[in-house]
Motif scaffolding. Sequence first.
Motif, PDB file in Angstrom:
ATOM      1  N   GLU A 183       0.833  -1.204   0.000  1.00  0.00           N
ATOM      2  CA  GLU A 183       0.000   0.000   0.000  1.00  0.00           C
ATOM      3  C   GLU A 183       0.870   1.257   0.000  1.00  0.00           C
ATOM      4  O   GLU A 183       0.614   2.205  -0.754  1.00  0.00           O
ATOM      5  CB  GLU A 183      -0.912  -0.003   1.224  1.00  0.00           C
ATOM      6  N   GLU A 184       1.897   1.266   0.828  1.00  0.00           N
ATOM      7  CA  GLU A 184       2.759   2.442   0.928  1.00  0.00           C
ATOM      8  C   GLU A 184       3.512   2.702  -0.375  1.00  0.00           C
ATOM      9  O   GLU A 184       3.593   3.844  -0.846  1.00  0.00           O
ATOM     10  CB  GLU A 184       3.755   2.254   2.072  1.00  0.00           C
ATOM     11  N   ARG A 185       4.054   1.643  -0.955  1.00  0.00           N
ATOM     12  CA  ARG A 185       4.811   1.814  -2.201  1.00  0.00           C
ATOM     13  C   ARG A 185       3.898   2.216  -3.351  1.00  0.00           C
ATOM     14  O   ARG A 185       4.284   3.016  -4.216  1.00  0.00           O
ATOM     15  CB  ARG A 185       5.563   0.528  -2.535  1.00  0.00           C
ATOM     16  N   PHE A 186       2.693   1.667  -3.357  1.00  0.00           N
ATOM     17  CA  PHE A 186       1.758   2.000  -4.431  1.00  0.00           C
ATOM     18  C   PHE A 186       1.339   3.460  -4.328  1.00  0.00           C
ATOM     19  O   PHE A 186       1.318   4.185  -5.335  1.00  0.00           O
ATOM     20  CB  PHE A 186       0.526   1.090  -4.368  1.00  0.00           C
ATOM     21  N   ALA A 187       1.009   3.899  -3.121  1.00  0.00           N
ATOM     22  CA  ALA A 187       0.618   5.299  -2.919  1.00  0.00           C
ATOM     23  C   ALA A 187       1.735   6.236  -3.360  1.00  0.00           C
ATOM     24  O   ALA A 187       1.495   7.252  -4.021  1.00  0.00           O
ATOM     25  CB  ALA A 187       0.259   5.532  -1.451  1.00  0.00           C
ATOM     26  N   ALA A 188       2.960   5.884  -3.017  1.00  0.00           N
ATOM     27  CA  ALA A 188       4.105   6.716  -3.399  1.00  0.00           C
ATOM     28  C   ALA A 188       4.257   6.757  -4.919  1.00  0.00           C
ATOM     29  O   ALA A 188       4.577   7.815  -5.488  1.00  0.00           O
ATOM     30  CB  ALA A 188       5.373   6.177  -2.757  1.00  0.00           C
ATOM     31  N   TYR A 189       4.027   5.637  -5.570  1.00  0.00           N
ATOM     32  CA  TYR A 189       4.192   5.587  -7.026  1.00  0.00           C
ATOM     33  C   TYR A 189       3.189   6.506  -7.732  1.00  0.00           C
ATOM     34  O   TYR A 189       3.560   7.276  -8.627  1.00  0.00           O
ATOM     35  CB  TYR A 189       4.041   4.152  -7.544  1.00  0.00           C
ATOM     36  N   VAL A 190       1.912   6.421  -7.360  1.00  0.00           N
ATOM     37  CA  VAL A 190       0.900   7.204  -8.070  1.00  0.00           C
ATOM     38  C   VAL A 190       0.792   8.632  -7.540  1.00  0.00           C
ATOM     39  O   VAL A 190       0.145   9.483  -8.157  1.00  0.00           O
ATOM     40  CB  VAL A 190      -0.493   6.530  -8.036  1.00  0.00           C
ATOM     41  N   GLY A 191       1.412   8.898  -6.387  1.00  0.00           N
ATOM     42  CA  GLY A 191       1.356  10.238  -5.842  1.00  0.00           C
ATOM     43  C   GLY A 191       0.114  10.519  -5.020  1.00  0.00           C
ATOM     44  O   GLY A 191      -0.355  11.663  -4.955  1.00  0.00           O
ATOM     45  N   ALA A 192      -0.439   9.478  -4.383  1.00  0.00           N
ATOM     46  CA  ALA A 192      -1.588   9.650  -3.486  1.00  0.00           C
ATOM     47  C   ALA A 192      -1.103   9.586  -2.042  1.00  0.00           C
ATOM     48  O   ALA A 192      -0.084   8.966  -1.746  1.00  0.00           O
ATOM     49  CB  ALA A 192      -2.629   8.562  -3.738  1.00  0.00           C
ATOM     50  N   LYS A 193      -1.844  10.194  -1.136  1.00  0.00           N
ATOM     51  CA  LYS A 193      -1.456  10.157   0.271  1.00  0.00           C
ATOM     52  C   LYS A 193      -1.742   8.797   0.902  1.00  0.00           C
ATOM     53  O   LYS A 193      -0.998   8.347   1.777  1.00  0.00           O
ATOM     54  CB  LYS A 193      -2.188  11.259   1.044  1.00  0.00           C
ATOM     55  N   TYR A 194      -2.834   8.163   0.456  1.00  0.00           N
ATOM     56  CA  TYR A 194      -3.241   6.905   1.083  1.00  0.00           C
ATOM     57  C   TYR A 194      -3.644   5.882   0.026  1.00  0.00           C
ATOM     58  O   TYR A 194      -4.226   6.233  -1.007  1.00  0.00           O
ATOM     59  CB  TYR A 194      -4.435   7.127   2.033  1.00  0.00           C
ATOM     60  N   ALA A 195      -3.342   4.622   0.304  1.00  0.00           N
ATOM     61  CA  ALA A 195      -3.772   3.517  -0.550  1.00  0.00           C
ATOM     62  C   ALA A 195      -4.251   2.387   0.352  1.00  0.00           C
ATOM     63  O   ALA A 195      -3.619   2.087   1.369  1.00  0.00           O
ATOM     64  CB  ALA A 195      -2.626   3.040  -1.438  1.00  0.00           C
TER      65      ALA A 195
END
Length: 369
Positions: free
Chosen positions: A41-53
Amino acid sequence: MGSYRIPLDAPNIGELEKEYVLRALESSYVSAAGPLVAEFEERFAAYVGAKYAVATASGTAALHLALRLLGIGPGDEVIVPALTFIATVNPVVYVGATPVVVDVDPQTWNIDPAEVEKAITSRTRAIIPVHLYGNPADMGRLMDIACRHGLFVIEDAAEALGATYKGQHVGTFGDIGIFSFNGNKVITTGGGGMLVTNDSILAKRARLLVNQGRALGSFEYEHVEIGYNYRLTNIQAALGLAQLERLNGFLAKKRNFAAVYRKMLGEVSGISWQEELPGAESSWWLFAIQVDPGKFRLDRDTLAAKLQKAGIQVRPLFLPLPRQPAYESLQFKPCPVAELLHARGLCLPSATFLTKEDILNVCQVLLDR
């Protein structure tokens, strides 16, 4: 992949995925409780530029959660495009809301903002734009419409991981975005999805709902609201982490394949494809063409049969929602652009384990008349 020598799309699984999955197995965390889910979740959020996933059991589950989180239910209307996979509209019905189907743009094949504006009523609560086959919808105009009318925007980016609009990842423009990790998507967890948002309150409640509504951090089996078994497993997250590391390579391949198709088919009369908006970059999840039989001299079905006979897997575009038997009772209004695209549309092989020679072979068979 079946008997096709050149498949449409399928997972690209290698040694890295095996390493990550083995790591999960050896940790004894195989189900929904496990550290790799949070890491994914953390890596995915960082990739797309969202605060939370928040990871989910599927893209459909993520979309269902999104509607629940925004309080959409009976009496509400949700605007959806006519040309999309049925999973875009099913969750609208799950929550008791009414789907309102509008036509698509003939160039991008995505929801037409002008049609959205015309469909808004006093009951409209949300718009669900779909980035069809990885091609970004016109998020500038859609967000403007939503802002002026006070509507929620839930982006269906199930097919569009890695696609951007004016430098921003799709799925991060609206209130909530959703992604799919089904076996044929840009990256896979074997099944699964992700909900992304910049709203901490929505993210916190999403984590509650995916886990049967159980109070976060509670020692007791205390469930504060009715939720769902929508959790991703630790093994699936392991696979997702490995795939995420390889994502840029996957996207480069798909974009290279799209460039080959466009070069080889660019001068062919009667063949066209989705157009990217200015400032948009498609993930080209699937490269799809439109075949004009009057100019190309073959109709879509004849061309499809020819390609399949040569061992090349192809698929028609999604059946427009007004034609879906499951929604016959709702009597959606006709959507002529979507109907024409479906009648002429064909998805071509785009799997990331294919080679440039495979794509050239598809073009050669297609052009051999």
